[in-house]
Scaffold this motif. Structure first.
Motif, PDB file in Angstrom:
ATOM      1  N   SER A 115       3.773   0.457   0.453  1.00 42.71           N
ATOM      2  CA  SER A 115       3.700   1.301  -0.362  1.00 42.71           C
ATOM      3  C   SER A 115       4.874   2.047  -0.775  1.00 42.71           C
ATOM      4  CB  SER A 115       2.545   2.388   0.122  1.00 42.71           C
ATOM      5  OG  SER A 115       2.986   3.066   1.346  1.00 42.71           O
ATOM      6  N   LEU A 116       4.919   2.801  -1.828  1.00 41.91           N
ATOM      7  CA  LEU A 116       6.051   3.704  -2.257  1.00 41.91           C
ATOM      8  C   LEU A 116       6.496   4.710  -1.062  1.00 41.91           C
ATOM      9  CD1 LEU A 116       8.197   4.393  -4.231  1.00 41.91           C
ATOM     10  CD2 LEU A 116       6.604   5.674  -5.470  1.00 41.91           C
ATOM     11  N   LYS A 117       5.235   5.333  -0.526  1.00 36.48           N
ATOM     12  CA  LYS A 117       5.405   6.301   0.408  1.00 36.48           C
ATOM     13  C   LYS A 117       6.108   5.772   1.652  1.00 36.48           C
ATOM     14  CE  LYS A 117       2.888   9.565   3.356  1.00 36.48           C
ATOM     15  NZ  LYS A 117       1.434  10.307   3.447  1.00 36.48           N
ATOM     16  N   MET A 166       4.163   5.487 -15.170  1.00 33.07           N
ATOM     17  CA  MET A 166       3.712   4.757 -13.859  1.00 33.07           C
ATOM     18  C   MET A 166       2.143   4.338 -13.870  1.00 33.07           C
ATOM     19  SD  MET A 166       4.797   3.958 -10.899  1.00 33.07           S
ATOM     20  CE  MET A 166       6.329   4.812 -10.316  1.00 33.07           C
ATOM     21  N   GLY A 167       1.927   3.286 -13.194  1.00 27.62           N
ATOM     22  CA  GLY A 167       0.455   2.962 -13.261  1.00 27.62           C
ATOM     23  C   GLY A 167      -0.008   1.692 -13.980  1.00 27.62           C
ATOM     24  N   ARG A 168      -0.375   0.840 -13.278  1.00 28.91           N
ATOM     25  CA  ARG A 168      -0.550  -0.508 -14.019  1.00 28.91           C
ATOM     26  C   ARG A 168      -1.376  -0.561 -15.329  1.00 28.91           C
ATOM     27  NH1 ARG A 168      -2.670  -3.271  -9.980  1.00 28.91           N
ATOM     28  NH2 ARG A 168      -0.606  -3.849  -9.334  1.00 28.91           N
ATOM     29  N   GLN A 222       6.789  -3.755 -10.737  1.00 29.50           N
ATOM     30  CA  GLN A 222       5.973  -3.531  -9.586  1.00 29.50           C
ATOM     31  C   GLN A 222       6.728  -2.767  -8.527  1.00 29.50           C
ATOM     32  OE1 GLN A 222       2.423  -3.697  -9.580  1.00 29.50           O
ATOM     33  NE2 GLN A 222       2.322  -2.680  -7.579  1.00 29.50           N
ATOM     34  N   TRP A 227       6.429  -1.487  -4.934  1.00 35.42           N
ATOM     35  CA  TRP A 227       5.501  -1.308  -3.885  1.00 35.42           C
ATOM     36  C   TRP A 227       4.061  -1.297  -4.527  1.00 35.42           C
ATOM     37  CZ3 TRP A 227       9.948   1.512  -4.296  1.00 35.42           C
ATOM     38  CH2 TRP A 227      11.250   0.866  -3.393  1.00 35.42           C
ATOM     39  N   ASP A 228       2.995  -0.416  -4.225  1.00 33.67           N
ATOM     40  CA  ASP A 228       1.824  -0.225  -4.557  1.00 33.67           C
ATOM     41  C   ASP A 228       1.696   0.392  -5.850  1.00 33.67           C
ATOM     42  OD1 ASP A 228       2.743   2.168  -3.640  1.00 33.67           O
ATOM     43  OD2 ASP A 228       0.698   3.005  -3.165  1.00 33.67           O
ATOM     44  N   GLN A 229       2.686   0.836  -6.587  1.00 35.39           N
ATOM     45  CA  GLN A 229       2.825   1.367  -7.911  1.00 35.39           C
ATOM     46  C   GLN A 229       3.145   0.585  -8.902  1.00 35.39           C
ATOM     47  OE1 GLN A 229       1.796   4.701  -8.531  1.00 35.39           O
ATOM     48  NE2 GLN A 229       1.414   4.784  -6.250  1.00 35.39           N
ATOM     49  N   SER A 256       3.739  -0.359 -13.451  1.00 31.43           N
ATOM     50  CA  SER A 256       3.989   0.184 -14.319  1.00 31.43           C
ATOM     51  C   SER A 256       3.343  -0.214 -15.746  1.00 31.43           C
ATOM     52  CB  SER A 256       5.534   0.376 -14.613  1.00 31.43           C
ATOM     53  OG  SER A 256       5.890  -1.177 -14.818  1.00 31.43           O
TER      54      SER A 256
END
Length: 371
Positions: free
Chosen positions: A118-120, A283-285, A337, A339-341, A343
């Protein structure tokens, strides 16, 4: 006995700190594969001697940023394919996406960061791998989102150096004018041909490089950051928008959401802009298809009335009131992509009041407009 225990604990702590220090300095390179293909999605107009606007919708991933040689290889491959299709000449203005420079923050890191889920988690590895720079940046952080500020501020000096080296080098290598997307830096400025940083607020900024590889003018700072970024990115209303001369005509750069506001176009009109470049990022698929959330500064468009993609096309350049005097513009989105984010965003061209859009949802794209 107590003294011996203290000595043992001290030695163990020293060994632990030494091991940690050695671990933070270790930066092994993982095996790397990346897709260097790019498709020509839009080719509008007829070749002439007036030049062209060439939008490069990149598809990038965290491992592309492990070092700037990797990122150069990918971007140079894109431009080389454009050259082979006759889309690159001395009057070409290449436009790259928003934040393509911001992700330089993860360059030169440990493999654990690139393998994060994940990005975090990736940002946690960034902090743990650079403890002293991170603590220093956190102390000097500004705004409401101090962690986000610190992540960007801690490596800003190297980011600025790599940004100029990479994108100035590409402009010189391909002999084009290059709008180098954007990068978030503290108080960026150009002095004696070098991009430098300050110690103040963070600004989302874009720099244009000439075919000699040198910056043209000062960094264009974003005026209206989105609400998602306003906790750590400042808007610069004092410097305002600038227009620069290129071989293809006078060019204005509107970073992301700056392209939504009629005031932006009025300012560019006053300076005689005929071309508009819009580096963008969502951001966000599935962000492109999501309902437009609205903006209280834009009374002409109701929240939920359109998708976010429709709103972008409605607000940018072609439908502005009282209208833009520019002949042409491109809006180009960063894809990939992180990580879990994911675009999203589908790049498009504005020409004489018409919109020509890329319909593809995946992969790198070229969109070309002959002037």
């Amino acid at each position: 006995m107590r003294k011996l225990l203290y000595i043992s604990l001290s030695l163990a702590l020293m060994a632990l700190l030494t091991s940690y220090a050695l671990w933070t300095r270790d930066r092994p390179q993982a095996h790397y594969l990346s897709d260097l293909r790019i498709q020509l999605a839009v080719n509008q107009g007829t070749p002439a001697d007036r030049g062209n606007l060439l939008a490069v919708q990149t598809e990038v991933f965290p491992t592309d940023y492990q070092n700037i040689e990797r990122l150069h290889r990918k971007l140079a491959a894109y431009l080389q394919q454009a050259r082979e299709q006759g889309l690159v000449n001395a009057k070409t203005v290449v436009v790259l996406p928003e934040h393509i420079g911001t992700w330089l923050m993860v360059g030169g890191e440990k493999n654990e960061l690139y393998q994060a889920r994940s990005l975090k988690e990736a940002m946690n590895w960034l902090a743990v791998s650079n403890p002293l720079p991170f603590l220093k940046a956190l102390i000097g952080a500004k705004g409401q989102s101090r962690l986000d500020d610190a992540y960007l501020r801690m490596k800003a000096k190297k980011m600025a150096k790599d940004y100029q080296l990479l994108f100035g080098g590409l402009a010189r290598e391909f002999q084009v004018t290059l709008v180098a997307g954007s990068i978030i830096l503290p108080e960026p400025s150009v002095s004696q041909g070098r991009l430098q940083i300050g110690s103040g607020a963070l600004y989302n900024s874009s720099l244009v490089f000439g075919s000699d590889g040198l910056p043209i003018g000062q960094p264009q700072r974003q005026v209206y950051p989105t609400s998602a970024e306003s906790g750590y990115v400042s808007g610069d209303t004092r410097q305002g928008l600038q227009v620069i001369d290129t071989p293809a005509g006078r060019l204005g750069v509107l970073i992301g959401s700056d392209s939504w506001y009629p005031e932006s176009y009025r300012t560019l009109n006053q300076q005689g802009a005929r071309l508009v470049a819009v580096p963008a990022f969502i951001m966000g698929r599935d962000g492109w298809e999501q309902p437009w959330r609205g903006d209280q500064r834009i009374a002409s468009l109701e929240p939920g009335a359109l998708s976010q993609g429709q709103a972008w096309q409605r607000l940018t350049l072609s439908a502005q009131a009282p209208g833009s005097l520019a002949n042409a513009g491109v809006s180009v989105f960063l894809r990939g992509q992180f990580w879990d984010q994911g675009s999203s965003g589908q790049s498009f061209i504005n020409s004489q009041g018409q919109v020509f859009a890329d319909q593809g949802k995946q992969g790198a794209r070229l969109l070309n407009l002959w002037l």
